[in-house]
Each structure stands twice: as C-alpha cells, then as structure tokens.
Write a protein that holds these residues in place. Structure first.
Motif, PDB file in Angstrom:
ATOM      1  N   ILE A  39     -18.556 -71.431  -3.706  1.00  0.00           N
ATOM      2  CA  ILE A  39     -19.604 -71.986  -4.116  1.00  0.00           C
ATOM      3  C   ILE A  39     -19.851 -71.729  -5.618  1.00  0.00           C
ATOM      4  N   ARG A  40     -20.153 -72.794  -6.419  1.00  0.00           N
ATOM      5  CA  ARG A  40     -20.316 -72.501  -8.096  1.00  0.00           C
ATOM      6  C   ARG A  40     -21.510 -71.629  -8.052  1.00  0.00           C
ATOM      7  N   LYS A  41     -21.361 -70.982  -9.201  1.00  0.00           N
ATOM      8  CA  LYS A  41     -22.496 -69.980  -9.620  1.00  0.00           C
ATOM      9  C   LYS A  41     -23.813 -70.880  -9.792  1.00  0.00           C
ATOM     10  N   GLU A  42     -23.914 -71.793 -10.296  1.00  0.00           N
ATOM     11  CA  GLU A  42     -25.288 -72.340 -10.441  1.00  0.00           C
ATOM     12  C   GLU A  42     -25.805 -72.798  -9.262  1.00  0.00           C
ATOM     13  N   ASP A  43     -24.913 -73.395  -8.209  1.00  0.00           N
ATOM     14  CA  ASP A  43     -25.284 -73.830  -6.698  1.00  0.00           C
ATOM     15  C   ASP A  43     -25.725 -72.494  -6.056  1.00  0.00           C
ATOM     16  N   ASN A  44     -25.050 -71.566  -6.250  1.00  0.00           N
ATOM     17  CA  ASN A  44     -25.330 -70.189  -5.599  1.00  0.00           C
ATOM     18  C   ASN A  44     -26.754 -69.774  -5.679  1.00  0.00           C
ATOM     19  N   LEU A  63     -33.635 -71.238  -2.790  1.00  0.00           N
ATOM     20  CA  LEU A  63     -34.139 -72.039  -1.858  1.00  0.00           C
ATOM     21  C   LEU A  63     -34.286 -71.068  -0.574  1.00  0.00           C
ATOM     22  N   ALA A  64     -33.447 -70.438  -0.301  1.00  0.00           N
ATOM     23  CA  ALA A  64     -33.528 -69.361   0.935  1.00  0.00           C
ATOM     24  C   ALA A  64     -34.481 -68.318   0.518  1.00  0.00           C
ATOM     25  N   GLU A  65     -34.978 -67.753  -0.528  1.00  0.00           N
ATOM     26  CA  GLU A  65     -35.807 -66.933  -0.792  1.00  0.00           C
ATOM     27  C   GLU A  65     -37.506 -67.581  -0.428  1.00  0.00           C
ATOM     28  N   GLN A  66     -37.261 -69.091  -1.038  1.00  0.00           N
ATOM     29  CA  GLN A  66     -38.519 -69.729  -0.899  1.00  0.00           C
ATOM     30  C   GLN A  66     -38.861 -69.974   0.589  1.00  0.00           C
ATOM     31  N   ALA A  67     -37.846 -70.343   1.424  1.00  0.00           N
ATOM     32  CA  ALA A  67     -37.889 -70.577   2.891  1.00  0.00           C
ATOM     33  C   ALA A  67     -38.178 -69.432   3.782  1.00  0.00           C
ATOM     34  N   GLY A  68     -37.923 -68.147   3.267  1.00  0.00           N
ATOM     35  CA  GLY A  68     -37.860 -66.931   3.877  1.00  0.00           C
ATOM     36  C   GLY A  68     -36.711 -66.685   4.801  1.00  0.00           C
ATOM     37  N   VAL A  69     -35.518 -67.144   4.738  1.00  0.00           N
ATOM     38  CA  VAL A  69     -34.405 -67.041   5.417  1.00  0.00           C
ATOM     39  C   VAL A  69     -33.263 -66.715   4.500  1.00  0.00           C
ATOM     40  N   SER A 125     -27.067 -67.741   4.472  1.00  0.00           N
ATOM     41  CA  SER A 125     -26.128 -68.205   5.739  1.00  0.00           C
ATOM     42  C   SER A 125     -26.959 -69.377   6.500  1.00  0.00           C
ATOM     43  N   THR A 126     -28.366 -68.787   6.818  1.00  0.00           N
ATOM     44  CA  THR A 126     -29.130 -69.694   7.568  1.00  0.00           C
ATOM     45  C   THR A 126     -29.285 -71.149   6.996  1.00  0.00           C
ATOM     46  N   LEU A 127     -29.795 -70.796   5.756  1.00  0.00           N
ATOM     47  CA  LEU A 127     -29.809 -72.002   4.959  1.00  0.00           C
ATOM     48  C   LEU A 127     -28.698 -72.926   4.829  1.00  0.00           C
ATOM     49  N   LEU A 128     -27.560 -72.394   4.643  1.00  0.00           N
ATOM     50  CA  LEU A 128     -26.257 -73.123   4.554  1.00  0.00           C
ATOM     51  C   LEU A 128     -25.949 -73.728   6.117  1.00  0.00           C
ATOM     52  N   ASN A 129     -26.231 -73.209   6.942  1.00  0.00           N
ATOM     53  CA  ASN A 129     -26.042 -73.800   8.416  1.00  0.00           C
ATOM     54  C   ASN A 129     -26.925 -74.759   8.804  1.00  0.00           C
ATOM     55  N   LYS A 130     -27.959 -74.806   8.221  1.00  0.00           N
ATOM     56  CA  LYS A 130     -29.223 -75.736   8.307  1.00  0.00           C
ATOM     57  C   LYS A 130     -28.746 -77.103   7.640  1.00  0.00           C
TER      58      LYS A 130
END
Length: 178
Positions: A56-61, A67-73, A76-81
């Motif tokens: 994954i590119r640095k910017e995308d990471n 996004l994961a922090e905002q969603a509270g997950v 890996s959970t976000l990527l799976n979703k």
C-alpha cells in the motif's frame, strides 16, 4: 468477585454517536433472568480476520489509518470490509443470474467460514440461498420456490440450452481445470 460486583460489571453506558438529547443509554443485563452467569457466556467462535499481504502506498496507508481510527476499527478490519464490498459489488453487477450463482457457489465451496461471515450464496440469493442457488445452477432461475422443469426432450433441448453462454463457457473452463 461478589454477586453485587458482578451485577455492577454487567451495566454498560452507551453514548449516542451524534450526541442526541440524552447522551447516555444504560444497558443492564439481569443474570437471574438467564438462570445464572454461565448461561450468559456463549460458545461462539472468536473472530479471526484473514491476514492480507498488501503493498500500500504511504498516502493510502495514512488515509486507511485515519478512516480506521474514525470508524473505531483496526485497519485490517477496514480493509476486509472494503474488499468484501468491492467483491460483492462486482459479483452483483454480473447480469446473468446463473453465472452469479455459480461463482458464489464455487467461492463458498472453497471457503472456511467462521460463523460470523455470510456465505456468498446468501449475499447473492438472500436467506433462501441454498434453494435459489440450486435452482439457478439447474434451471437458470434464481428463485427459492419450486421450479417446474421444462420438457427438454419435447423441444430437443438440453440443460445447457437453458443457461447463458457465459455460464456454459465458465462451466467448460471449470471442467477443463478439474
């Protein structure tokens, strides 16, 4: 832990995500209603997210982390979703119902579900998944109800004639690989 401490530990306060008029809800579990504490514990399997090896590119990471922090997950959970949603959209965009059913069935046949995941057949055909998928694979009708098979011999047809060209091509590729 005393009974009183255990009962107090079963009280949870839940905040509205958007504030709301009453900022807190209180959820209380009464263990006596379950004939003791042991019946509160289920033997459900623990969720184990699949590990993905992605570049994954640095910017995308950075975006994924935010996004994961905002969603509270977890990321890996976000990527799976995200991956699940992308695959589901791709699968549902296939016009031919018999092809959609075949791909879902093949994916489910090779999967090892953990009790938390929904099989692809259910995603494609709803809660009547097994019957609907069977009907789609046999008669090219993605419906859970009884299908009245046509009189194939009377019309000089085979089951392959009922299916889409894409289905027949995919079946031929599968047969060549096995």
């Amino acid at each position: 832990m005393t009974d009183k401490e255990v009962k107090e530990s079963l009280i949870r306060e839940i905040q509205y995500p958007t504030g709301g008029e009453f900022p807190l809800h209180r959820l209380t579990i009464d263990p006596d209603a379950f004939n003791g504490y042991s019946s509160l514990v289920t033997d459900s399997p623990k969720r184990i997210d699949r590990k993905l090896n992605l570049r994954i590119r640095k910017e995308d990471n950075l975006l994924l982390k935010a996004l994961a922090e905002q969603a509270g997950v977890k990321i890996s959970t976000l990527l799976n979703k995200l991956l699940h949603d992308l695959l589901l959209d791709s699968l549902l965009s296939i016009e031919e119902e018999d092809v959609r059913a075949l791909i879902a069935k093949l994916a489910d046949d090779g999967a090892d579900y953990d009790g938390f995941e929904r099989p692809w057949c259910i995603e494609v055909a709803g809660h009547h998944g097994v019957a609907a998928i069977h009907n789609a694979l046999e008669w090219n009708q993605l419906t859970p109800g009884d299908v009245q098979p046509p009189e194939l011999d009377a019309y000089g047809m085979t089951k392959a004639d009922l299916h889409s060209d894409a289905f027949n091509e995919l079946m031929q590729v599968i047969e060549e690989k096995t």
